[in-house]
Design a protein around this motif. Structure first.
Motif, short mmCIF file in Angstrom:
data_model
loop_
_atom_site.label_atom_id
_atom_site.label_comp_id
_atom_site.label_asym_id
_atom_site.label_seq_id
_atom_site.Cartn_x
_atom_site.Cartn_y
_atom_site.Cartn_z
N LYS A 80 -62.86 -29.68 30.19
CA LYS A 80 -63.14 -29.87 28.76
C LYS A 80 -62.71 -31.27 28.31
CE LYS A 80 -60.63 -27.57 25.72
NZ LYS A 80 -60.11 -26.49 24.84
N ARG A 81 -61.52 -31.69 28.71
CA ARG A 81 -61.01 -33.02 28.32
C ARG A 81 -61.80 -34.13 29.00
NH1 ARG A 81 -58.32 -31.63 23.78
NH2 ARG A 81 -57.12 -29.77 24.25
N ALA A 82 -62.23 -33.88 30.24
CA ALA A 82 -63.02 -34.88 30.96
C ALA A 82 -64.39 -35.04 30.33
CB ALA A 82 -63.15 -34.46 32.43
N ASN A 83 -65.05 -33.94 30.03
CA ASN A 83 -66.40 -34.00 29.46
C ASN A 83 -66.44 -34.57 28.05
OD1 ASN A 83 -67.56 -33.03 31.81
ND2 ASN A 83 -67.51 -30.90 31.14
N SER A 84 -65.33 -34.46 27.33
CA SER A 84 -65.29 -34.99 25.96
C SER A 84 -65.00 -36.50 25.94
CB SER A 84 -64.20 -34.28 25.15
OG SER A 84 -62.91 -34.69 25.58
N GLY A 85 -64.59 -37.06 27.08
CA GLY A 85 -64.22 -38.47 27.14
C GLY A 85 -62.75 -38.71 26.86
N GLN A 86 -62.05 -37.68 26.43
CA GLN A 86 -60.64 -37.80 26.07
C GLN A 86 -59.78 -38.16 27.28
OE1 GLN A 86 -58.94 -34.28 24.35
NE2 GLN A 86 -57.14 -35.36 23.59
N LEU A 87 -60.07 -37.59 28.44
CA LEU A 87 -59.26 -37.85 29.62
C LEU A 87 -59.35 -39.32 30.04
CD1 LEU A 87 -57.44 -36.76 31.88
CD2 LEU A 87 -59.50 -36.16 33.15
N MET A 88 -60.55 -39.85 30.17
CA MET A 88 -60.71 -41.25 30.57
C MET A 88 -60.16 -42.19 29.50
SD MET A 88 -61.76 -41.64 33.63
CE MET A 88 -62.07 -43.39 33.61
N GLY A 89 -60.39 -41.88 28.25
CA GLY A 89 -59.86 -42.72 27.17
C GLY A 89 -58.35 -42.81 27.21
N ALA A 90 -57.70 -41.69 27.46
CA ALA A 90 -56.24 -41.65 27.48
C ALA A 90 -55.67 -42.38 28.70
CB ALA A 90 -55.74 -40.21 27.45
N ILE A 91 -56.24 -42.16 29.88
CA ILE A 91 -55.65 -42.75 31.09
C ILE A 91 -55.99 -44.23 31.25
CG2 ILE A 91 -55.49 -40.56 32.30
CD1 ILE A 91 -57.94 -41.49 33.99
N THR A 92 -57.05 -44.69 30.59
CA THR A 92 -57.38 -46.12 30.65
C THR A 92 -56.77 -46.89 29.49
OG1 THR A 92 -59.48 -45.82 29.48
CG2 THR A 92 -59.54 -45.74 31.91
N HIS A 93 -56.07 -46.18 28.61
CA HIS A 93 -55.44 -46.76 27.43
C HIS A 93 -56.48 -47.43 26.53
CE1 HIS A 93 -51.16 -46.97 29.38
NE2 HIS A 93 -51.76 -45.82 29.58
N ALA A 94 -57.64 -46.78 26.40
CA ALA A 94 -58.73 -47.29 25.57
C ALA A 94 -58.35 -47.21 24.09
CB ALA A 94 -60.00 -46.50 25.84
N PRO A 95 -58.85 -48.13 23.29
CA PRO A 95 -58.58 -48.09 21.84
C PRO A 95 -59.06 -46.76 21.24
CG PRO A 95 -59.62 -50.16 22.45
CD PRO A 95 -59.67 -49.28 23.68
N GLY A 96 -58.26 -46.23 20.34
CA GLY A 96 -58.61 -44.98 19.67
C GLY A 96 -58.09 -43.73 20.37
N PHE A 97 -57.48 -43.89 21.54
CA PHE A 97 -56.93 -42.77 22.30
C PHE A 97 -55.42 -42.96 22.46
CE2 PHE A 97 -61.33 -43.03 23.58
CZ PHE A 97 -61.73 -41.70 23.60
N THR A 98 -54.70 -41.84 22.52
CA THR A 98 -53.27 -41.92 22.79
C THR A 98 -53.10 -42.24 24.27
OG1 THR A 98 -52.81 -40.26 21.09
CG2 THR A 98 -51.09 -40.66 22.73
N PRO A 99 -52.47 -43.38 24.58
CA PRO A 99 -52.35 -43.77 25.99
C PRO A 99 -51.45 -42.82 26.78
CG PRO A 99 -51.26 -45.37 24.56
CD PRO A 99 -51.87 -44.35 23.68
N MET A 100 -51.94 -42.42 27.94
CA MET A 100 -51.20 -41.54 28.83
C MET A 100 -50.98 -42.22 30.16
SD MET A 100 -50.39 -38.73 27.41
CE MET A 100 -50.49 -38.65 25.65
N PRO A 101 -49.87 -41.98 30.80
CA PRO A 101 -48.78 -41.14 30.34
C PRO A 101 -48.09 -41.74 29.12
CG PRO A 101 -48.19 -42.21 32.41
CD PRO A 101 -49.60 -42.58 32.11
N PHE A 102 -47.73 -40.88 28.21
CA PHE A 102 -47.15 -41.30 26.94
C PHE A 102 -45.85 -42.06 27.18
CE2 PHE A 102 -44.82 -40.69 22.94
CZ PHE A 102 -45.78 -41.18 22.07
N GLY A 103 -45.79 -43.27 26.64
CA GLY A 103 -44.59 -44.08 26.78
C GLY A 103 -44.42 -44.71 28.16
N GLY A 104 -45.42 -44.57 29.02
CA GLY A 104 -45.32 -45.11 30.37
C GLY A 104 -46.44 -46.08 30.68
N THR A 105 -46.41 -46.61 31.89
CA THR A 105 -47.47 -47.51 32.31
C THR A 105 -48.67 -46.71 32.77
OG1 THR A 105 -46.58 -47.65 34.54
CG2 THR A 105 -45.88 -49.34 33.00
#
Length: 126
Positions: free
Chosen positions: A80-105
């Motif tokens: 579900k997170r992958a298909n919504s784009g949320q997973l890639m946005g978070a792990i690539t630290h894309a603008p508009g997404f909460t960067p993951m891992p949170f507080g890490g590189t």
């Protein structure tokens, strides 16, 4: 005065070590050989689960107490997170997404490429 010179020499060496000792932010850049990222056999059960487990994603995003309401401990939830784009946005630290891992590189480029390959392959449950 002699002790002062030794202290200054020690501090200079210490500073030099601190400045040159941090050449990279992630293990891949420190230890991997360039071009060794193999994404030819990416699977959910092997590749994706290993990344989610090794990077601690499941610890914060487990069903028992999902951080941010995001659950990543089952195929359906990850898909579900992958298909919504949320997973890639978070792990690539894309603008508009909460960067993951949170507080890490960011996770390694190879791990990102593996996740992208799994998504590009249609997020199969394999």
């Amino acid at each position: 005065m002699h002790h002062f010179k030794w202290r200054m020499a020690f501090l200079c060496l210490l500073n030099l070590g601190l400045i040159t000792g941090c050449a990279s932010d992630n293990e891949e850049d420190l230890y991997a050989n360039p071009g060794t990222c193999d994404t030819s056999a990416v699977t959910f059960s092997g590749t994706m689960n290993a990344i989610l487990e090794n990077r601690g994603c499941k610890g914060c995003h487990g069903a028992a107490s999902p951080s941010g309401g995001v659950i990543l401990d089952s195929f359906a939830e990850v898909q579900k997170r992958a298909n919504s784009g949320q997973l890639m946005g978070a792990i690539t630290h894309a603008p508009g997404f909460t960067p993951m891992p949170f507080g890490g590189t960011k996770i390694s480029d190879c791990e990102i490429a593996s996740i992208k390959k799994w998504i590009d392959n249609g997020t199969p449950n394999n």
